[in-house]
Design an enzyme around this catalytic site. Structure first.
Site, PDB file in Angstrom:
ATOM      1  N   ASP A  18      44.842  35.486  47.717  1.00 21.12           N
ATOM      2  CA  ASP A  18      44.633  34.919  45.955  1.00 21.12           C
ATOM      3  C   ASP A  18      44.213  33.214  46.086  1.00 21.12           C
ATOM      4  OD1 ASP A  18      46.490  35.428  45.072  1.00 21.12           O
ATOM      5  OD2 ASP A  18      45.251  37.232  44.479  1.00 21.12           O
ATOM      6  N   ASN A  20      46.849  45.813  34.709  1.00 24.11           N
ATOM      7  CA  ASN A  20      45.803  46.634  34.626  1.00 24.11           C
ATOM      8  C   ASN A  20      45.412  47.190  35.572  1.00 24.11           C
ATOM      9  OD1 ASN A  20      44.964  44.021  36.595  1.00 24.11           O
ATOM     10  ND2 ASN A  20      43.442  43.938  34.894  1.00 24.11           N
ATOM     11  N   HIS A  54      44.785  45.545  39.272  1.00 24.39           N
ATOM     12  CA  HIS A  54      44.612  44.988  39.680  1.00 24.39           C
ATOM     13  C   HIS A  54      45.403  44.950  41.385  1.00 24.39           C
ATOM     14  CE1 HIS A  54      46.195  40.921  37.871  1.00 24.39           C
ATOM     15  NE2 HIS A  54      46.621  40.726  38.778  1.00 24.39           N
ATOM     16  N   GLU A  85      39.747  42.534  39.982  1.00 24.22           N
ATOM     17  CA  GLU A  85      40.292  43.452  39.117  1.00 24.22           C
ATOM     18  C   GLU A  85      39.306  44.538  38.539  1.00 24.22           C
ATOM     19  OE1 GLU A  85      41.986  41.998  37.110  1.00 24.22           O
ATOM     20  OE2 GLU A  85      42.047  40.076  36.597  1.00 24.22           O
TER      21      GLU A  85
END
Ligand code: F6R
Length: 263
Positions: free
Chosen positions: A68, A137, A139, A144
């Site tokens: 990314d 979280n 990801h 996400e």
């Protein structure tokens, strides 16, 4: 199900993961690596750099694709993932910088950058082995919660939790970009091998949900359950929420004994 290896600490995790990567590179000197940024892979990159320094593997033909990049952050910014990959991977391992790519986070036609990146990965023959961290979280990459399980490289909004978690890399929380361009969950699943690492108590919930919960876009890391060749290397704190930790320990001990014994 992934092979789950519970280790003492990040140093041990780095040496276990680096030996998997070194094995892959010895088998195929033109290996295509999938590269993560963040804190998690650093001990692996350091251990792999040490292996290269001992002349144990030749990395001159190795290629790499980052997972990314932040959107709108120029490549020369010290916290762009292009800079991070150069600093933490390309330079210490001595990779050819012309063979290592990050998604394009700036420039004209940015909405096409994801499709361009997918084409570049395909032209390289696909990713042989992908290293992954996991967000608190759940990801992976910057997919996400709510990301399509079939997604490909594209622009995504970062979750506020992710921006908070990554604020440590910037001078102020406001400087953390709001968007990124990330390989999709479908892209990650196409890699021929996955190695996911996680350390610390703040990853325990995400690790348990990803490994033992339902496969769901609510926990993007759960896609690892659908991959036929995945290894998960975690420390005791990150393993704290696993219901089947004893079984994983037993299975890993047995695998080591079986490897050492010839029948
Ligand atoms: C990084 C990436 C992210 C991180 C994750 C964990 O390229 O794609 O998924 O792996 O946010 O970050 P750390 O390792 O800093 O805890």
């Amino acid at each position: 199900m992934a092979e789950v290896i519970i280790v003492r600490d990040q140093t041990e995790a780095g040496s276990v993961a680096a030996s998997i990567f070194a094995q892959q590179i010895s088998t195929n000197p033109c290996t295509v690596l999938g590269l993560a940024t963040g804190s998690t892979p650093l001990s692996t990159y350091a251990a792999l750099a040490a292996t290269v320094a001992e002349d144990a593997i030749d990395v001159s033909g190795v290629r790499g694709f980052a997972l990314d990049e932040y959107l709108g952050v120029p490549p020369q910014h010290p916290e762009s993932y292009r800079s991070v990959i150069t600093r933490e991977v390309v330079e210490p391992l001595g990779l050819n910088p012309d063979y290592v790519f990050t998604p394009r986070g700036t420039g004209p036609g940015i909405t096409q950058a994801g499709a361009e990146y997918e084409d570049m990965i395909a032209e390289a023959g696909g990713i042989d082995i992908q290293i992954l961290g996991i967000g608190s979280n759940g990801h992976v990459g910057f997919n996400e919660p709510g990301s399509s399980l079939a997604s490909t490289t594209r622009i995504k909004a970062l979750a506020e939790q992710t921006r908070k978690d990554n604020a440590r890399f910037f001078d102020s929380p406001d400087e953390v970009p709001t968007h990124c361009i990330t390989q999709g969950l479908g892209t990650i699943l196409k890699a021929r091998q996955l190695v996911l690492l996680a350390f610390g108590a703040n990853k325990a919930q995400a690790v348990a949900a990803a490994l033992e919960g339902p496969v769901s876009s609510a926990v993007p890391g759960s896609v690892i359950q659908q991959h036929p060749r995945a290894t998960v290397i975690i420390d005791e704190s990150a393993a704290a929420g696993l219901a089947h930790a004893e079984y994983y320990r037993h299975a890993w001990r047995s695998a080591q004994i079986l490897n050492a014994v010839s029948f």
